[in-house]
Design a protein around this motif. Structure first.
Motif, mmCIF file in Angstrom:
data_model
loop_
_atom_site.group_PDB
_atom_site.id
_atom_site.type_symbol
_atom_site.label_atom_id
_atom_site.label_comp_id
_atom_site.label_asym_id
_atom_site.label_seq_id
_atom_site.Cartn_x
_atom_site.Cartn_y
_atom_site.Cartn_z
ATOM 1 N N ALA A 24 9.467 10.406 8.778
ATOM 2 C CA ALA A 24 10.266 10.053 7.600
ATOM 3 C C ALA A 24 9.707 8.803 6.924
ATOM 4 C CB ALA A 24 11.724 9.832 8.004
ATOM 5 N N ALA A 25 9.276 7.847 7.728
ATOM 6 C CA ALA A 25 8.736 6.601 7.156
ATOM 7 C C ALA A 25 7.470 6.894 6.344
ATOM 8 C CB ALA A 25 8.442 5.595 8.278
ATOM 9 N N ILE A 26 6.546 7.668 6.911
ATOM 10 C CA ILE A 26 5.289 7.948 6.183
ATOM 11 C C ILE A 26 5.584 8.803 4.945
ATOM 12 C CG2 ILE A 26 2.960 8.942 6.336
ATOM 13 C CD1 ILE A 26 3.235 8.644 9.421
ATOM 14 N N ALA A 27 6.398 9.851 5.131
ATOM 15 C CA ALA A 27 6.657 10.770 4.009
ATOM 16 C C ALA A 27 7.300 10.025 2.841
ATOM 17 C CB ALA A 27 7.555 11.910 4.479
ATOM 18 N N SER A 28 8.255 9.150 3.141
ATOM 19 C CA SER A 28 8.955 8.466 2.051
ATOM 20 C C SER A 28 8.096 7.366 1.437
ATOM 21 C CB SER A 28 10.286 7.882 2.554
ATOM 22 O OG SER A 28 10.054 6.917 3.555
ATOM 23 N N MET A 29 7.373 6.623 2.274
ATOM 24 C CA MET A 29 6.647 5.470 1.742
ATOM 25 C C MET A 29 5.303 5.844 1.116
ATOM 26 S SD MET A 29 7.599 2.679 4.600
ATOM 27 C CE MET A 29 9.216 2.748 5.349
ATOM 28 N N ALA A 30 4.650 6.876 1.649
ATOM 29 C CA ALA A 30 3.350 7.255 1.096
ATOM 30 C C ALA A 30 3.471 8.349 0.045
ATOM 31 C CB ALA A 30 2.424 7.722 2.227
ATOM 32 N N VAL A 44 13.549 11.273 1.989
ATOM 33 C CA VAL A 44 14.119 11.439 3.332
ATOM 34 C C VAL A 44 14.410 10.048 3.901
ATOM 35 C CG1 VAL A 44 11.788 11.623 4.340
ATOM 36 C CG2 VAL A 44 13.749 12.441 5.629
ATOM 37 N N ALA A 45 15.578 9.907 4.504
ATOM 38 C CA ALA A 45 16.005 8.594 5.006
ATOM 39 C C ALA A 45 15.425 8.341 6.394
ATOM 40 C CB ALA A 45 17.527 8.537 5.074
ATOM 41 N N VAL A 46 15.007 7.106 6.645
ATOM 42 C CA VAL A 46 14.591 6.746 8.003
ATOM 43 C C VAL A 46 15.796 6.138 8.723
ATOM 44 C CG1 VAL A 46 12.205 6.250 7.342
ATOM 45 C CG2 VAL A 46 13.841 4.394 7.433
ATOM 46 N N THR A 85 0.810 -1.217 0.000
ATOM 47 C CA THR A 85 0.000 0.000 0.000
ATOM 48 C C THR A 85 0.845 1.271 0.000
ATOM 49 O OG1 THR A 85 -1.717 1.214 1.172
ATOM 50 C CG2 THR A 85 -0.156 0.051 2.530
ATOM 51 N N ARG A 86 0.254 2.327 -0.531
ATOM 52 C CA ARG A 86 0.858 3.660 -0.437
ATOM 53 C C ARG A 86 -0.019 4.536 0.446
ATOM 54 N NH1 ARG A 86 5.719 4.368 -2.683
ATOM 55 N NH2 ARG A 86 5.207 6.316 -3.731
ATOM 56 N N GLN A 141 14.113 6.648 -5.253
ATOM 57 C CA GLN A 141 13.499 5.431 -4.703
ATOM 58 C C GLN A 141 13.504 5.436 -3.170
ATOM 59 O OE1 GLN A 141 14.914 1.778 -6.930
ATOM 60 N NE2 GLN A 141 16.465 3.250 -7.542
ATOM 61 N N PRO A 142 12.986 6.466 -2.548
ATOM 62 C CA PRO A 142 13.090 6.531 -1.088
ATOM 63 C C PRO A 142 12.335 5.406 -0.389
ATOM 64 C CG PRO A 142 11.656 8.287 -1.905
ATOM 65 C CD PRO A 142 12.290 7.637 -3.104
ATOM 66 N N ALA A 143 11.157 5.038 -0.908
ATOM 67 C CA ALA A 143 10.365 4.015 -0.217
ATOM 68 C C ALA A 143 11.098 2.676 -0.242
ATOM 69 C CB ALA A 143 8.994 3.881 -0.879
ATOM 70 N N ALA A 144 11.524 2.259 -1.423
ATOM 71 C CA ALA A 144 12.200 0.957 -1.540
ATOM 72 C C ALA A 144 13.504 0.955 -0.744
ATOM 73 C CB ALA A 144 12.473 0.650 -3.009
#
Ligand code: SF4
Length: 360
Positions: free
Chosen positions: A135-141, A146-148, A41-42, A188-191
């Motif tokens: 950082a996790a929400i911003a990058s993945m969604a 931004v790095a977590v 999910t995004r 590719q911040p999420a991956a």
């Protein structure tokens, strides 16, 4: 050891510098990334929920809670409409209950502002959302580059780069955050963030890292220098405070005495039986004052039950005070609750252990 930076093609045709270690970790992630229920999910709601639940919680324990929350409250609007009692009841057993309370406050903030903020700063304004979760929400969604940096990321960076600056020092936090950001491919911040966390959690583990089939072993400083076991370094040892809890389950006919735990201490908002904190003399004094001249007998159900929290060790002693038909005077803050309704009250896990010992 610093790595060189090479140019790679990124989706969309733009050229971007991808750190060679990052490229190796992304390839590793394609083959070995964990299957987690929220991975496809995004949706910021699902991601935020998973991140809050997984703070200080193992993934195997957290997954069923995430599924339960998503089933009860499929949207942030549904969660925002819940009561604190309902949320805490669903949260029961996860510990760190302030996370459950903050979850509800943040859901209401999100609804009030018409949706999740799309920036790190906006996300950090939500209750209970710190640097890591934002950082996790911003990058993945939202694909914000931004790095977590969580415990897994600290470990991978400290070992691979051979850094012994304590991860819990101000200097260390800045250093590791900058390094993680340097490795992050902006396209590719999420991956990448998921790759780093998964790699730390399943490959570069605290006690048994899989160095022999590690994709970045060639450039791993700790491996070459034999310092894996000592990295990362933590400076501060947190002082643990020991507390003695006497829990007295007061039974009066079909009712028992409960109170909601007050603010400013652990388990705020959860329900508990009569609590006397301190030594046995205090316990006897408290029992005398509520039982008066009645002939209720205090029965010890179990003593010395240890309950470990992050900064506290609770040593609990469980008692039953059966008053029969005599109704004792309760200390302020306590109320009578029908035993049949106990399940409807969110309680700390320690109290559940007491309830399991009660004679029916
Ligand atoms: S070689 Fe071992 S210690 Fe170094 S990054 Fe790989 S798994 Fe971690």
């Amino acid at each position: 050891m610093k790595q060189s930076v090479e140019k790679e093609r990124v989706p969309g045709g733009a050229s971007s510098a991808v750190h060679p270690v990052s490229a190796a970790l992304l390839r590793w992630y394609d083959a070995h990334g964990r299957e987690l229920p929220w991975r496809g999910t995004r949706a910021p709601y699902a991601i935020w929920l998973s991140e809050v639940i997984l703070q200080q919680t193992r993934i195997e324990q957290g997954c069923p809670y995430w599924e339960r929350f998503m089933a009860h409250y499929p949207t942030v609007e549904a969660l925002a409409a819940a009561t604190e009692d309902q949320v805490l009841r669903l949260w029961q057993g996860l510990g760190y209950y302030s996370r459950g309370r903050n979850l509800l406050v943040a859901a209401r903030q999100v609804v009030a502002q018409g949706g999740f903020p799309r920036t790190v700063a906006g996300l950090k304004a939500l209750k209970g959302v710190g640097d890591y979760t934002a950082a996790a929400i911003a990058s993945m969604a939202f694909d914000v580059p931004v790095a977590v940096v969580d415990g897994n990321v600290y470990r991978v960076l400290a070992r691979h780069q051979g850094i012994d600056t304590p991860i819990d020092s101000t200097q260390g936090k800045h250093l590791f955050a900058a390094l993680a950001q340097e490795w992050l491919p902006p396209s590719q911040p999420a991956a990448f963030n998921q790759a780093m966390m998964d790699f730390g959690a399943t490959w570069c583990t605290p006690r048994a890292p899989r160095c022999t089939d590690c994709p970045i072993a060639d450039t791993c400083v700790a491996r070459h220098e034999g310092t894996i076991a000592s990295l990362p370094v933590k400076a501060g040892k947190t002082r643990v405070r020991t507390r003695q809890f006497h829990y007295v389950y007061v039974r009066c006919g079909t009712a028992t005495a409960l109170r909601r735990r007050p603010a400013g201490d652990i388990w705020q908002g959860l329900w508990e039986p009569l609590l006397v904190e301190g030594d046995r003399a205090l316990l006897q004094q408290a029992v005398r004052s509520i039982a008066g001249k009645g002939n209720a007998q205090l029965v010890l159900l179990r003593q010395g039950v240890r309950h470990v929290l992050t900064h506290q060790l609770i040593v609990a002693h469980f008692h039953l005070l059966d008053c029969g038909s005599f109704t004792p005077q309760l200390p302020s803050g306590y109320q009578w609750v029908e035993e049949a309704d106990l399940d409807r009250h969110a309680k700390p896990r320690l109290v559940e252990r007491l309830l399991a010992l009660l004679p029916r």
